[in-house]
Design a protein around this motif. Structure first.
Motif, mmCIF file in Angstrom:
data_model
loop_
_atom_site.group_PDB
_atom_site.id
_atom_site.type_symbol
_atom_site.label_atom_id
_atom_site.label_comp_id
_atom_site.label_asym_id
_atom_site.label_seq_id
_atom_site.Cartn_x
_atom_site.Cartn_y
_atom_site.Cartn_z
ATOM 1 N N THR A 183 0.824 -1.208 0.000
ATOM 2 C CA THR A 183 0.000 0.000 0.000
ATOM 3 C C THR A 183 0.858 1.258 0.000
ATOM 4 O O THR A 183 0.691 2.137 -0.839
ATOM 5 N N GLU A 184 1.775 1.320 0.950
ATOM 6 C CA GLU A 184 2.517 2.570 1.139
ATOM 7 C C GLU A 184 3.662 2.702 0.156
ATOM 8 O O GLU A 184 4.130 3.811 -0.117
ATOM 9 N N VAL A 185 4.149 1.573 -0.353
ATOM 10 C CA VAL A 185 5.171 1.620 -1.409
ATOM 11 C C VAL A 185 4.521 1.270 -2.747
ATOM 12 O O VAL A 185 4.630 2.011 -3.703
ATOM 13 N N GLY A 186 3.824 0.147 -2.803
ATOM 14 C CA GLY A 186 3.207 -0.260 -4.073
ATOM 15 C C GLY A 186 4.227 -0.884 -5.012
ATOM 16 O O GLY A 186 5.156 -1.571 -4.562
ATOM 17 N N GLN A 245 1.398 5.370 -7.623
ATOM 18 C CA GLN A 245 1.125 4.097 -8.275
ATOM 19 C C GLN A 245 -0.092 4.270 -9.169
ATOM 20 O O GLN A 245 -0.909 5.165 -8.971
ATOM 21 N N GLN A 278 -7.172 -0.209 -2.102
ATOM 22 C CA GLN A 278 -5.895 0.492 -1.945
ATOM 23 C C GLN A 278 -6.123 1.962 -1.561
ATOM 24 O O GLN A 278 -5.491 2.474 -0.629
#
Lengths: 469, 469
Positions: A61-64, B117, B237
């Motif tokens: 989620t926070e990086v993807g 993203q 997400q």
């Protein structure tokens, strides 16, 4: 009803598990009764822990997406360092790894005639760009790479080669090997036969319309042509149209670029052993992912499973030997992190007492095997015995090969373990936009953590030191 | 294992079917023994026929996507006329239908911060374009359209509204109604609250990363803002990122255009009745589809099922009443073909003895019901009795409403029938790129054809004429 059926089965499975755990207190030369009791406690803890879930949720989620050399990759390295520190690992460090950097900008394709419609396509890693207007040509179909190889020279002159090989579904992923050759080498062979472009049925077991990307390469002296894959549904469609015996013209547009050498980092962390700190269990996954999805199954799961397992394995106190988690860089581009690790750590590879990589999704672990010197097989049996209650079968072939990132370790004969996940649906998602967090089953993820935690604890704390063949 | 389990069940089901058929020779005032024997023969023929499969394969392959007003739509009309003629229908004709034409050129979206993203997005039908660089703003989340409606004025000022309502899965698709309001009206309400863009969780039960398009509208006097939907995975997400309590900024790029009035055609064909040629059974589906997939389930299946069923229903000789197949135009843009049909055929609507539309995929038909005058219920029971061996339950509520294209027929009180498909997975694919031929199960398709053929034969050949309430 179907899902309910699975859920009932799975409920029964976990009920049976808890029951067995309370029964299984084996005798062993390698472990004290107290240690074996700790293993049981760690199992139960792992089966109730949402630590791995929180890690993979945070990463995806926070990086993807985190393709090597992208800002996401950099963010992932920072994420891993911060998480390891927050989790209380004794040492956390990074080691650089270089790789040939490649970026994807855009991709699309369409059937131009006889029935205009879009194709769901993706460029394979390392592909060249097409001209802005695309490559447009008639498609010529082959059923396999072998059929293309056996075709006469110029068989594909001026055409776009389409390889229509469909991989089979299997728990151990054995369909991947035969299918992946067309991904790695297809464009080279197609160019040798005179083709101006290359498209393949994705290396995929999916019933959904996603194209699967993945590594490919060119060969010196052979013209580079655009190299791509389409979804199973699109491959079916192309095949049906070609079977109608009218010329099928398609257009492929890819904008992508090779950017020279990139750098990323293996992120490494260790709980230091109390008696033999230099000896260590090595577990891990790879931190990078392809760019299309968020890399949940490939390999956010492996990252989370091994980070969480290490943490749980030391929950009863310092291990005798160190437990090291290595999150490899740039695996998707060709194991570049693993190669760099082996090079940088050559002097200490002999200190690895057991190595296992999790890089096959988050399906339930159903089998366990080793690749060790015969003299230490009794210890492997002890570990296997403690995994029985987790419904893990000991294969006892003693020929395990480990995950992809352990390939560069092979010349060093380190003790390798395989904790085999059920990968029946792994290639439904692998390297697609559909590889997202919702594909991970939290309950199965916990079982993975339990198996890895048992493995790490026992390899680190056994009286005997595991040695390779 | 799962798939195998289903396959075994399905095998047993069809074995049981063949067995029952040979047993079921009911007595009836409406049909001779010979007619009932013909019904049994038609059933068996239908269960062995691949006619519907060949039709839907041809339509989805050789025509593909066919959004109203596109070249694909035109090709579909030509396809239908040619197929009807080749199948030997007595009359084949077209009738024009106009609709507000809209075209999609491109669409994409991304999370800009805090975790860059891509988002899998699609413009809803009728959406305006964004500027080329997109609309970029912070996202504000609501759990439902009602929550947005109840928010204070300017609650969304300068923001992109995200409605995160998830539809439920059900055999009869009852989750669609509550979910679809946010698709139709969301952008209007969002604009009223000051929003600059609108994105919703797709009207979807899918576990895969496809955005679902569908009709939407604007309201005079309310600012038009871009209106879009994202896949379930992307909605998850976005929700997780918003829950982290940092501002989430996204960018939405849509290029689309309303083009004024377009014209398409209802394609109509008839097997003419021998005794009461003006009286007719009306079955059909809609010929158009959204542009993202190839419209296999929506509604290539309905087109193929009803074309094939009509053909099979006359395989024992001319029917007493006519059997008419209507392939409606521009259903997806708002039932425009059905509205035009009702307008153009107002004088003869009273001649419809039974109407049923297939527009809910190709799942097995599990239930049958009517909406007719009480005096003809015995005939409905006769038809229901002959469907039992096809594993179709008679609901006997006498309140069936027919498919969407029958809505404009409602004021005319024609006898309407519902042949209810199992739509448990229909909204996994509905209005997505994933609505492709491979989603149709050939065996279930044949059961659909058998049920429709029995229905058409019996309604056309009964002694009694069916009449509405």
């Amino acid at each position: 009803m179907n899902n309910r059926f699975i859920s009932v089965l799975s409920g029964l499975f976990f009920a049976a598990l808890s029951f067995n755990i309370s029964q299984a207190h084996a005798q062993s030369d390698n472990f004290s009764v107290q240690q074996l009791a700790q293993v049981e406690q760690i199992k139960l803890q792992a089966l109730e822990s949402d630590l791995a879930w929180r890690l993979v949720e945070s990463l995806t989620t926070e990086v993807g997406p985190r393709m090597p050399g992208t800002p996401g990759d950099k963010a992932a390295v920072a994420w891993a360092v911060a998480k390891f520190k927050a989790m209380g690992f004794d040492k956390v460090w990074t080691e650089p790894a270089t790789f040939p950097k490649w970026l994807r900008y855009s991709e699309s394709a369409a059937i131009v005639s006889p029935a205009p419609q879009a194709l769901h396509i993706t460029a394979l890693g390392n592909s060249i760009s097409t001209p802005k207007a695309g490559i447009q040509a008639q498609v010529i179909e082959f059923q396999s790479l072998a059929e293309l190889e056996n075709a006469p020279d110029n068989a594909a002159k001026g055409k776009i080669v389409f390889i229509n090989y469909r991989m089979n579904r299997n728990r151990d992923g054995n369909g991947y090997g035969p299918a992946v050759q067309a991904r790695r080498d297809g464009a080279v062979v197609a160019a040798q036969k005179g083709a101006v472009g290359y498209v393949m049925r994705s290396v995929s077991t999916a019933n959904h319309r996603f194209a699967h990307t993945g590594g490919s390469h060119y060969k010196a002296g052979v013209t580079k042509i655009v190299t791509t894959a389409i979804s199973n549904a699109d491959a079916d469609q192309l095949h049906r149209l070609i079977a109608l015996d009218k010329p099928v013209i398609i257009n492929i547009k890819v904008q992508a670029k090779s950017m020279g050498e990139g750098t990323s980092y293996n992120v490494i962390a260790e709980f230091t052993g109390s008696e033999y700190p230099e000896q260590h269990v090595l577990i891990g996954g790879h931190l990078d992912s392809w760019d299309l999805g968020t890399g949940a199954l490939d390999d956010g799961a492996g990252v989370a499973i091994t980070m969480a397992a290490a943490k749980l394995a030391v929950s009863k106190g310092k291990p005798k030997r160190s437990i090291r988690v290595v999150l490899f860089a740039a695996e998707e581009f060709g194991l570049w992190g693993a190669k760099a690790y082996v090079k940088a750590n050559k002097a200490s590879l002999a200190n690895i007492v057991a190595a296992a990589e999790s890089d096959f999704g988050a399906g339930k672990i159903w089998a366990f095997d080793a690749n060790v010197h015969d003299s230490v097989l009794p210890l492997v049996s002890d570990i296997a015995a403690m995994m029985k209650s987790l419904d893990v079968e000991y294969l006892a072939k003693n020929s395990a090969r480990g995950g992809p990132d352990l390939i560069p370790f092979r010349p060093f004969n380190i003790p390798v373990f395989r904790l085999s996940q059920d990968g029946s649906d792994y290639f439904d998602y692998h390297h697609t936009a559909d590889d997202t967090l919702d594909k991970i089953d939290p309950e199965k993820l916990r079982q993975n953590v339990a198996v890895y935690a048992v493995f790490a604890y026992m390899a680190a704390n056994a009286k005997t030191r595991l040695i390779g063949k």
